[in-house]
Design an enzyme around this catalytic site. Structure first.
Site, short mmCIF file in Angstrom:
data_model
loop_
_atom_site.label_atom_id
_atom_site.label_comp_id
_atom_site.label_asym_id
_atom_site.label_seq_id
_atom_site.Cartn_x
_atom_site.Cartn_y
_atom_site.Cartn_z
N ASP A 103 -11.93 7.75 -3.88
CA ASP A 103 -11.98 7.85 -2.70
C ASP A 103 -11.52 8.88 -1.87
O ASP A 103 -11.12 9.17 -0.67
CB ASP A 103 -11.82 6.47 -1.89
CG ASP A 103 -10.36 6.01 -2.34
OD1 ASP A 103 -9.64 6.42 -3.21
OD2 ASP A 103 -9.64 5.36 -1.30
N HIS A 104 -10.53 9.80 -2.74
CA HIS A 104 -9.92 11.04 -2.21
C HIS A 104 -10.17 12.21 -3.00
O HIS A 104 -9.99 13.34 -2.21
CB HIS A 104 -8.25 10.66 -2.43
CG HIS A 104 -7.98 9.41 -1.56
ND1 HIS A 104 -7.19 9.57 -0.43
CD2 HIS A 104 -7.92 8.01 -1.99
CE1 HIS A 104 -6.92 8.44 0.14
NE2 HIS A 104 -7.25 7.41 -0.68
N ASP A 222 -2.04 4.29 5.94
CA ASP A 222 -2.85 3.67 5.11
C ASP A 222 -3.04 2.15 5.44
O ASP A 222 -1.99 1.37 5.63
CB ASP A 222 -2.32 3.58 3.59
CG ASP A 222 -3.07 2.65 2.67
OD1 ASP A 222 -4.35 2.24 3.06
OD2 ASP A 222 -2.60 2.45 1.34
N HIS A 396 -1.63 -0.93 -2.41
CA HIS A 396 -1.41 -0.76 -1.12
C HIS A 396 -0.65 -1.60 -0.06
O HIS A 396 -0.61 -3.17 -0.59
CB HIS A 396 -3.08 -0.86 -0.23
CG HIS A 396 -3.96 -0.12 -0.80
ND1 HIS A 396 -4.13 1.35 -0.51
CD2 HIS A 396 -4.67 0.01 -2.03
CE1 HIS A 396 -5.14 1.80 -1.15
NE2 HIS A 396 -5.52 0.81 -2.01
ZN LIG Z 1 -7.73 5.39 -1.19
ZN LIG Z 2 -5.84 5.35 -3.88
#
Ligand SMILES: [Zn+2]
Ligand SMILES: [Zn+2]
Length: 604
Positions: A103-104, A222, A396
């Site tokens: 996703d990056h 985040d 996260h």
């Molecule tokens: Zn991510």
């Molecule tokens: Zn990540």
């Protein structure tokens, strides 16, 4: 033109941190606004891409993909719309990558095909993953990849100076990024958590605190776990739980986890070796990460501890550990194939233990449940993570760790990023509890523009175009929504083709229309329905062809006569495809006429 001046700051006593604050060689220009916007990553978990723009310079953070929901039939990836960046590509001065998750970095091959840039900055692990990805797309030569060293690397452009801060996440070499802009300092956390006993490198608390001390105008942080209260479990505790389970398991041990979670993979392999087990690793993405992890020194397991699929039968069950992909129930991954008995090397034997060192990502619970059922049915003892077992932890930050970040960085303004809308809102509320005023929190959407002006932040009226682009295979030109709509109709309602043979010379239908259907009705039982449909089309066409008409009008006539009838009878709206065949002699006549017309225009 705006007035600009170059400002040099005097040396500070702390040599290492000195450069974080300084704007050496950086042009100070308060007259022009600095803009911040997302091409992706706001209102979604995925396709992260954040931009900072000042005058004729743009800095990009990350370039990710998002994997489509199951209703986007046939779509492999969704990427940001790069049009704006393509139009402004001469302004792009740096593309920096926070870490190597899809996703990056997953959007890079598509981005580089559309936008020319000179270099990408990425940490060692992300760099290795990007190189492999670009190599597969034959793009490796199109761009230079520069390796980030979080201590020393500094990117300086006319207006920006950029540096990196170590963070803890579920993949090595993850960074927060600070950007000194002419209108204030920005800190983007990247994906992060805080872990006081991490496996691998720890967060650089001192540097974060220092950055907070010298002042941050805007924090972007985040939001993935915004709704999760408390603190996350330490990776150290997970390692311990895996060790204990490995030691007490009597038979073969099969462990599945996220392929990219390098430290976890290292922990599983080390636990296996400590329990005198040999390891076999299955799944392309995991073998890839194992390879890079060993090369870069994150995984230190001797060659002698690895066995191949063929060697599995040469050892007793308690000497074997199998590590594989598929912890999310992905149908093509190793674990699903083991479960349904189609794996080349592994069949579940009585006494096998399967450990999920993972949690199902929201949306995957059903497929994971399916795999667990199958494994259990063929005789495996399945162990999953639960609040009581600690076989997995998140990458996260939950609420308390988000608060710690907010307290270290102490930003004046806050923009939650990396999250669905509700996560962004929740993260803003968390930020308010740490003392950030409500009016200083910005819950934005992709394409919204935040303006930094002399250390103040406000929202601009203009927006930047940021549609989602659907990628089908390697085609990044973007499937239009009408294609997706057609696929949905095909999936739900099926297809009806109507074949009509005419002779255009006499404006006549040569025989009754023929209807063929797929995925619409069971043909055997629907003979009367289809026969009646054929007659309805036949009558409508005969009427239509009493006057001169065109192929387009005939097709419309077929659709408009058939669609209401089919809906009335079946409550379904299948895709109707009219196929009009013209008599051979009539076609020849048309072609001859066209040739004659072309010849006459040429003569003119
Ligand atoms: Zn991510
Ligand atoms: Zn990540």
């Amino acid at each position: 033109m705006s007035e600009v001046k170059t400002k040099r700051k005097t040396a500070r006593h702390n040599v290492r941190y000195d450069e974080i604050a300084e704007q050496k060689e950086v042009v100070i220009d308060h007259k022009t606004d600095t803009l911040v916007y997302a091409m992706g990553g706001l209102g979604e978990v995925g396709k992260n891409m954040y931009c900072v723009e000042h005058d004729d310079e743009i800095i990009i953070i990350d370039c990710g993909v998002i994997f489509p929901d199951s209703d986007l039939l046939g779509v492999d990836y969704v990427i940001p719309d790069f049009t704006y960046l393509q139009q402004n590509q001469s302004k792009i001065k740096a593309l920096v990558i926070t870490h190597g998750h899809e996703d990056h970095i997953g959007g890079l091959p598509f981005f580089l095909k559309q936008v020319r840039i000179k270099e990408i900055w990425a940490g060692p692990f992300a760099k290795a993953l990007i190189e492999k990805k670009l190599d597969e797309h034959h793009l490796l030569r199109s761009v230079k990849i520069r390796e980030i060293n979080s201590e020393e690397s500094r990117i300086r452009t006319k207006y920006f100076s950029i540096g990196f801060v170590d963070t803890v996440h579920s993949i090595p070499d993850s960074y927060g990024i600070f950007i000194n802009t002419p209108n204030g300092r920005i800190f983007e956390t990247g994906d992060f958590k805080f872990d006081l006993t991490p496996i691998g490198k720890n967060s650089d608390y001192q540097k974060m605190a220092y950055i907070g001390q010298i002042g941050v105008t805007l924090l972007m942080s985040d939001s993935t776990n915004s709704s999760v209260p408390g603190w996350s479990i330490s990776e150290g505790k997970v390692a311990q739980a895996i060790n204990e389970q490995m030691a007490k398991t009597p038979g073969r041990m099969i462990v599945s986890t996220f392929a990219s979670n390098t430290y976890r993979l290292a922990q599983i392999l080390e636990a296996a070796v400590a329990c005198n087990r040999k390891v076999a690793v299955f799944g392309r993405s995991m073998e890839n990460v194992l390879d890079i992890g060993r090369r870069l020194g994150y995984i230190n397991i001797p060659d002698s501890s690895f066995i191949t699929g063929n060697e599995l039968n040469t050892l007793p069950a308690n000497r074997i550990c199998i590590v594989c992909t598929g912890s999310q129930g992905e149908p093509m991954a190793a674990l699903s194939r083991i479960a349904n008995g189609t794996h080349r090397f592994i069949k579940i034997l009585p006494g096998d233990t399967v450990l999920f060192s993972s949690n199902p990502i929201p949306g995957n619970a059903v497929s994971v449940g399916g795999v667990i059922n199958q494994l259990t049915r063929v005789g495996a003892n399945v162990i999953t993570n639960s609040p009581l077992t600690s076989f997995h932890t998140t990458g996260h930050a939950p609420q308390e760790e988000q608060k710690l970040m907010l307290n270290l960085i102490k930003p004046k303004y806050f923009m939650p990023n990396h999250g669905e809308y509700k996560m962004l809102v929740q993260h803003s509320q968390t930020a308010m509890t740490t003392g950030i005023p409500k009016e200083n929190c910005f819950v934005c959407a992709n394409g919204d523009v935040l303006v930094l002006r002399n250390e103040e932040v406000f929202e601009a009226k203009e927006r930047i175009q940021t549609d989602a682009i659907y990628v089908d295979g390697n085609d990044a030109s973007g499937l239009s929504t009408s294609v997706i709509k057609d696929r949905r109709i095909l999936a739900e309602n099926g297809l009806v083709a109507v074949i009509v043979t005419i002779d255009s010379r006499y404006n006549k239908i040569l025989c009754r229309p023929n209807i063929v259907s797929r995925g619409f009705v069971y043909i055997k039982e629907s003979q009367t329905l289809l026969k009646e449909a054929e007659l309805i089309v036949y009558d409508a066409l005969k009427k239509k062809m009493q006057q001169r008409t065109t192929f387009g009008e005939l097709k419309n006539c077929i659709r408009s006569s058939l669609e209401p009838y089919l809906y009335k009878k079946t409550n379904r709206n299948p895709i109707v495809i009219p196929i009009i065949l013209n008599q051979k002699a009539a076609m020849e006549e048309i072609q001859a006429k066209m040739k004659a017309r072309q010849a006459s225009t040429r003569r003119k």
